[in-house]
Scaffold this motif. Sequence first.
Motif: not given
Length: 271
Positions: A32-33, A99-115, A117-118, A177-182
Amino acid sequence: MGSIAYLSKRFAVQIKFIAAAVGFACATLPANASSISSVVPSLWKGDKSAAVTFSFDDGFLDTFNNAVPYLTSSGLRSTQYVVNSFNGITWNGYTTDGTLTGSPLPYASSSVWAFAKQNGHEIASHTVNHTGLAPSSVGIVTTNGAVVQCTDPTYLTYQHGNQSWMDSEVHSSVQALNSTLEQNTVALAFPGGLNTQEVRDCLKQDTSPYKILTARTSDAGINSSSPDFYNLMSEDVQTGTLTSQVDGWMDSAVAQGGWLILMYHIVGPNN
């Protein structure tokens, strides 16, 4: 450049070591800065000798699953620079030779960001599409090779398609980000560390409701207690980085009374 992956066993050792360091304050900007002057004290929190920030780029799910719990349980918090368009997707990562590693690397979802943040972690911007700026002989070049120009640096007119770079990559990221995470998002990390003085000046001169208050680069170094908040330096922690190296950076920060920003990417599972 070495691998951006980092094993959580070694990370856990570093966190325990830093958490026990009596001379350090852990620094993040509150969500909230409204201005730098409202959040930066004349001395480090608790009259500590120096400050350290744990920053993580890109928003990989492994980082949220491995690094964030270690930090939280150790009483420490982090700044997570996330890319809006990477929300919940999976990337087939690249090796250091491209070169491609062939190993999938998932990104976090906004629900994970929110957790996160909490639990007190700062969620900050790494732009909408991980598009950065760098100087070239023909103008300023984005990471995908498209040439853009700043025709009016006093009002942020970096052209990127039909919108300015500031609008499409920074303002849109902050607004989402402001909207999703308030929250009031205040921090940015330049994708790939790519930036120029002109870019930094444009960020400083921004008068929009989505103004960024700090911008972290990938330039190595320790920040002073009165840094340029739009040109923050960091130390890159990679697979080959030893705890002794981090210890050395900490010693330098204490000697200078400065601010050490550690930059991580992926903190992988134990193996």
